[in-house]
Write an enzyme that holds these catalytic residues in place. Sequence first.
Site, PDB file in Angstrom:
ATOM      1  N   GLN A 201      -8.442   5.588   2.969  1.00 28.50           N
ATOM      2  CA  GLN A 201      -7.825   4.384   3.531  1.00 28.50           C
ATOM      3  C   GLN A 201      -6.305   4.589   3.656  1.00 28.50           C
ATOM      4  OE1 GLN A 201      -5.727   2.525   1.254  1.00 28.50           O
ATOM      5  NE2 GLN A 201      -7.117   1.307  -0.056  1.00 28.50           N
ATOM      6  N   TYR A 202      -5.664   3.610   4.204  1.00 31.16           N
ATOM      7  CA  TYR A 202      -4.262   3.722   4.612  1.00 31.16           C
ATOM      8  C   TYR A 202      -3.313   4.242   3.516  1.00 31.16           C
ATOM      9  CZ  TYR A 202       0.363   1.941   5.974  1.00 31.16           C
ATOM     10  OH  TYR A 202       1.686   1.808   6.252  1.00 31.16           O
ATOM     11  N   TYR A 203      -3.495   3.776   2.296  1.00 28.89           N
ATOM     12  CA  TYR A 203      -2.535   4.115   1.242  1.00 28.89           C
ATOM     13  C   TYR A 203      -2.759   5.488   0.599  1.00 28.89           C
ATOM     14  CZ  TYR A 203      -0.902  -0.681   1.432  1.00 28.89           C
ATOM     15  OH  TYR A 203      -0.366  -1.858   1.858  1.00 28.89           O
ATOM     16  N   LYS A 204      -3.826   6.170   0.981  1.00 34.44           N
ATOM     17  CA  LYS A 204      -4.146   7.429   0.310  1.00 34.44           C
ATOM     18  C   LYS A 204      -3.415   8.606   0.966  1.00 34.44           C
ATOM     19  CE  LYS A 204      -6.984   4.625  -1.702  1.00 34.44           C
ATOM     20  NZ  LYS A 204      -6.959   4.092  -3.027  1.00 34.44           N
ATOM     21  N   LEU A 205      -3.622   9.784   0.406  1.00 31.66           N
ATOM     22  CA  LEU A 205      -2.854  10.948   0.879  1.00 31.66           C
ATOM     23  C   LEU A 205      -3.057  11.238   2.362  1.00 31.66           C
ATOM     24  CD1 LEU A 205      -3.015  12.981  -2.333  1.00 31.66           C
ATOM     25  CD2 LEU A 205      -1.020  13.072  -0.828  1.00 31.66           C
TER      26      LEU A 205
END
Length: 421
Positions: A201-205
């Site tokens: 998802q958006y916040y991951k690496l």
Amino acid sequence: MEAKLAIQGGDPVTKEPFPTTIHGAEEIDEREIDAIITTLKQKKPFRFLHEAKDSKVSQLEAKFAEYMGCKHALAVTGGTTALISALVGLGIGSGDEVIVPGYTYIASAAAILAVRAIPVIVEIDNSLTINPKDIERKITEHTRGIMPVHMRGTPCRMDDIMDIARRHKLLVLEDVAQANGGIYKGKKLGSIGHAGAFSMQYYKLVTAGEGGMVITNDRVVYERATLQHDSAMVFWEKGTFTTEPFAGENYRMNELQGALGLVQFGRLDDILTKLRKTKSIICNEIKTLPGIELQDVPDPAGDCSVSLCFFCETSDKTRAFAEALRAEGIPGGSMFDKAIPDRHIYYYWDYVLNKHTADRNGCPWTCPFYKGNVQYSRNMCPDTLDYLSRTVVIPLGQKLGEKHINWIIQGITKVANALNR
Ligand SMILES: *Cc1c(COP(=O)(O)O)cnc(C)c1O
């Protein structure tokens, strides 16, 4: 020779805003756009399993398996559904307790509840990941699994965890949502336990907008996870599965996610190289400063290095440190503040602490198959709250340049020297 702190009216180290610390999503350029448009033009945004060679999702799975050094990879809609599929894959369900750290995204515990198992919350240690000693203390006759979480990209103490699992015959599911590409003693995180679950998802690496992946070397775990991720799997995969079919759900990844994820996955090593370099430069410069102690990272070379964490002596000093640092123009904060709810700390997991699920009869805690008696309370993991309340965290992004790195070093040095004279 000590400069006056900005918080006391001195000049700040910098007044320039810092670049973003969002990773993969900030790298999106023509490559991602082309991949999405090409996929759209083919008018088949659905992953047809029987056309695997043309499928972006299948290609992403193949890349993942190869990169992680695992036999099987299954793409799903997210990290939470990856955890759920993996738990089902491992055969964990009603009556089972699963050990989970008190410092992780609430989804780790929610996934355990989703398969009708019981989360048992244990302490973290000075690595800010699960404390193996507390795992051992909290094992009961109902324990089936351990879910180590590589929080903020920090590898857990996997040798100790696997040793405990072997001795007690427990299954290990690594939550790698925040540690894509992380390594522990030469092995990719997620490939050490019986299964690993990733998020894109958006916040991951790296990101597919939303997305997840299950990896395992065990064919049965893979087949069961696959059956869980598609209720009609048995019709798609006629003849190739040996596992008895059961009612699954729908966590299928679509081709647009696959196309985006594939390009993003190709960026992972570059992002990690930059982050690791940045963090090691800063750590080397600040490790001997007075009054601070660096987070103990079990394998620093394998750390994803998405944040720099260090401890102060008390929570008051930690808050003061973070405030002084921000006044110097360095982004950062203290990790645990009772006034600011954080979905990553069990202290705020009200629905778990209150034993509340969607089920009107209170399952899984009231389930007749559950013979244990787990208890939760806000202060059940005092070490976890202590460590987190003494942690200063500075998020790191691959776009930090030499000047930002120098400012971070100058800021921390200035504040540490001033506050700990
Ligand atoms: C993000 C995250 C998840 C859940 O992933 P989603 O893709 O948001 O479902 C699970 N565990 C941890 C540790 C996470 O950070």
